[in-house]
Design a protein around this motif. Structure first.
Motif, PDB file in Angstrom:
ATOM      1  N   GLY A  84      17.950  -3.299  -1.815  1.00  0.00           N
ATOM      2  CA  GLY A  84      16.287  -2.921  -1.682  1.00  0.00           C
ATOM      3  C   GLY A  84      15.651  -4.444  -1.376  1.00  0.00           C
ATOM      4  O   GLY A  84      16.170  -5.380  -1.622  1.00  0.00           O
ATOM      5  N   PRO A  85      14.443  -4.301  -0.865  1.00  0.00           N
ATOM      6  CA  PRO A  85      13.712  -5.339  -0.628  1.00  0.00           C
ATOM      7  C   PRO A  85      13.210  -6.063  -1.949  1.00  0.00           C
ATOM      8  O   PRO A  85      13.203  -5.783  -3.038  1.00  0.00           O
ATOM      9  CB  PRO A  85      12.539  -4.809   0.212  1.00  0.00           C
ATOM     10  CG  PRO A  85      12.258  -3.495  -0.472  1.00  0.00           C
ATOM     11  CD  PRO A  85      13.795  -3.259  -0.762  1.00  0.00           C
ATOM     12  N   ALA A  86      12.896  -7.431  -1.648  1.00  0.00           N
ATOM     13  CA  ALA A  86      12.551  -8.361  -2.653  1.00  0.00           C
ATOM     14  C   ALA A  86      11.154  -7.807  -3.065  1.00  0.00           C
ATOM     15  O   ALA A  86      10.670  -7.983  -4.388  1.00  0.00           O
ATOM     16  CB  ALA A  86      12.539  -9.922  -2.633  1.00  0.00           C
ATOM     17  N   PHE A  87      10.217  -7.416  -2.111  1.00  0.00           N
ATOM     18  CA  PHE A  87       8.780  -7.028  -2.268  1.00  0.00           C
ATOM     19  C   PHE A  87       8.579  -6.106  -1.164  1.00  0.00           C
ATOM     20  O   PHE A  87       8.882  -6.214  -0.032  1.00  0.00           O
ATOM     21  CB  PHE A  87       7.967  -8.275  -2.212  1.00  0.00           C
ATOM     22  CG  PHE A  87       6.469  -8.016  -2.573  1.00  0.00           C
ATOM     23  CD1 PHE A  87       6.250  -7.618  -3.849  1.00  0.00           C
ATOM     24  CD2 PHE A  87       5.472  -8.681  -1.626  1.00  0.00           C
ATOM     25  CE1 PHE A  87       4.698  -7.335  -3.839  1.00  0.00           C
ATOM     26  CE2 PHE A  87       4.183  -8.340  -1.902  1.00  0.00           C
ATOM     27  CZ  PHE A  87       3.870  -7.574  -3.133  1.00  0.00           C
ATOM     28  N   ARG A  88       7.660  -5.315  -1.544  1.00  0.00           N
ATOM     29  CA  ARG A  88       7.271  -3.967  -0.691  1.00  0.00           C
ATOM     30  C   ARG A  88       5.772  -3.645  -1.009  1.00  0.00           C
ATOM     31  O   ARG A  88       5.582  -3.567  -2.076  1.00  0.00           O
ATOM     32  CB  ARG A  88       8.193  -2.709  -0.783  1.00  0.00           C
ATOM     33  CG  ARG A  88       7.828  -1.386   0.031  1.00  0.00           C
ATOM     34  CD  ARG A  88       8.283  -0.372  -0.338  1.00  0.00           C
ATOM     35  NE  ARG A  88       9.803  -0.230   0.283  1.00  0.00           N
ATOM     36  CZ  ARG A  88      10.808  -0.011  -0.702  1.00  0.00           C
ATOM     37  NH1 ARG A  88      10.522  -0.049  -2.124  1.00  0.00           N
ATOM     38  NH2 ARG A  88      12.013  -0.035  -0.233  1.00  0.00           N
ATOM     39  N   PHE A  89       5.027  -3.716   0.096  1.00  0.00           N
ATOM     40  CA  PHE A  89       3.547  -3.366  -0.090  1.00  0.00           C
ATOM     41  C   PHE A  89       2.817  -2.387   1.230  1.00  0.00           C
ATOM     42  O   PHE A  89       3.363  -2.580   2.123  1.00  0.00           O
ATOM     43  CB  PHE A  89       2.903  -4.460  -0.434  1.00  0.00           C
ATOM     44  CG  PHE A  89       2.667  -5.090   0.699  1.00  0.00           C
ATOM     45  CD1 PHE A  89       1.644  -5.136   1.717  1.00  0.00           C
ATOM     46  CD2 PHE A  89       3.593  -6.473   0.843  1.00  0.00           C
ATOM     47  CE1 PHE A  89       1.634  -6.032   2.709  1.00  0.00           C
ATOM     48  CE2 PHE A  89       3.657  -7.322   1.845  1.00  0.00           C
ATOM     49  CZ  PHE A  89       2.763  -7.208   2.878  1.00  0.00           C
TER      50      PHE A  89
END
Length: 326
Positions: A84-89
């Motif tokens: 999974g990504p470190a951060f998603r927005f």
């Protein structure tokens, strides 16, 4: 030769330490560990655009749901199963078209077509080739600025200092302040450039498109020199000292250019179709070239005696002679 099926690859990126490569195409992005040939698939589908930070372990992706994801490449191989990504927005209402990330991973930029709900009153018509260009704080997901009516499929590169963002497409090259989005300069007219590379020190940039190479000052946009390459350019990379350019063409070749002397020095062949992506290791010793048939790795001998290629279109010729193809 190190090779793998590339398909119709749209992007080939190499990490700053030369240990990993990212291959993107067909809605998927995969991370290759060049030391043990391990592959980690980032997402099963929906990846529309990818960009690597030049000075850190960060990868930025944009997907067909309008989301931006920042990935820590150094951590990905340690994950089991689907990472999974470190951060998603959420960034856009429609699919992301292009992305860019600053060398330190602090800033990002992305483009997308406007949604029909936006009405197109700001110059961006739903379904057209124009949309919005946005700048982002990648630590918080905050949108810093937005420009409407920009080409959706334009390419982007941050300068090494992270303060300047360069936009390039068939309309020209445009420089922006990364923090505020203020346009600094524009190169219009003949400088219709589908590919752009910036020297490691950020002092000059090279734009390529429609058989033309143009070298210009990154800070001011002043054109320093320009010359023609005999072919349609698909990919472009600069050596770390900014002196030499490697150009991937639709006619299955990679050309090596001396930018100071405006001479073509070497033609690297071997592909059975267009060359779509190029990546250089940090020491300029290894070149990865991605085509329809394979990904090829060249070990380059930069101590070879430099002599110009005798004629456009000639195969081989002395120059940046490859020691061997792996």
């Amino acid at each position: 030769m190190v090779a793998s099926d590339a398909g119709a690859g749209q992007a080939l990126l190499l990490t700053h330490d030369g240990a990993r490569a990212v291959l993107h195409g067909g809605g998927e992005a995969a991370l290759f560990d060049l030391r043990d040939e391990r592959t980690v698939t980032l997402l099963p589908d929906g990846v529309e655009a990818v960009a690597l930070a030049d000075a850190g372990p960060w990868l930025l992706t944009g997907d067909d749901g309008g989301r931006l994801c920042r990935w820590d490449i150094a951590d990905l191989p340690d994950h089991g199963g689907r990472p999974g990504p470190a951060f998603r927005f959420p960034a856009h209402r429609g699919p992301v078209a292009t992305v860019a990330i600053s060398p330190d991973g602090r800033y990002g930029a992305s483009t997308a077509s406007v949604d029909a709900r936006d009405g197109g009153g700001d110059g961006s018509r739903p379904g057209s080739d124009r949309g919005e260009l946005c700048g982002w704080d990648l630590a918080s997901g905050e949108r810093l600025w937005r420009h409407a009516g920009r080409p959706v499929r334009a390419g982007f590169r941050f300068a090494p200092d992270g303060r300047t963002l360069l936009e390039h497409d068939h309309l020209g090259v445009h420089g922006y302040d990364a923090a505020s989005g203020r346009r600094i300069y524009s190169l219009d007219g003949l400088y219709n450039s589908h590919h752009l590379a910036i020297s490691a020190d950020g002092r000059h940039s090279v734009a390529a498109g429609y058989g033309r190479l143009a070298v210009f000052d990154t800070a001011t946009g002043r054109v320093l020199r320009e010359f023609r390459d005999p072919g349609l350019v698909n990919a472009l990379k600069l050596t770390s000292d900014g002196r030499f350019a490697l150009v991937g063409l639709t006619d299955q070749e990679v050309h090596v250019w001396d930018l100071d002397r405006e001479r073509r020095l070497r033609v690297l062949g071997g592909h059975q179709g267009p060359v779509f992506g190029l990546a250089l290791s940090a020491d300029d010793r290894y070149l990865l070239a991605s085509g329809l048939d394979s990904v090829r790795c060249w070990e380059l001998d930069w101590d070879h005696t430099w002599e110009p290629d005798p004629a456009p279109g000639a195969g081989g010729g002395p120059g940046a002679a490859p020691r061997r193809e792996r």
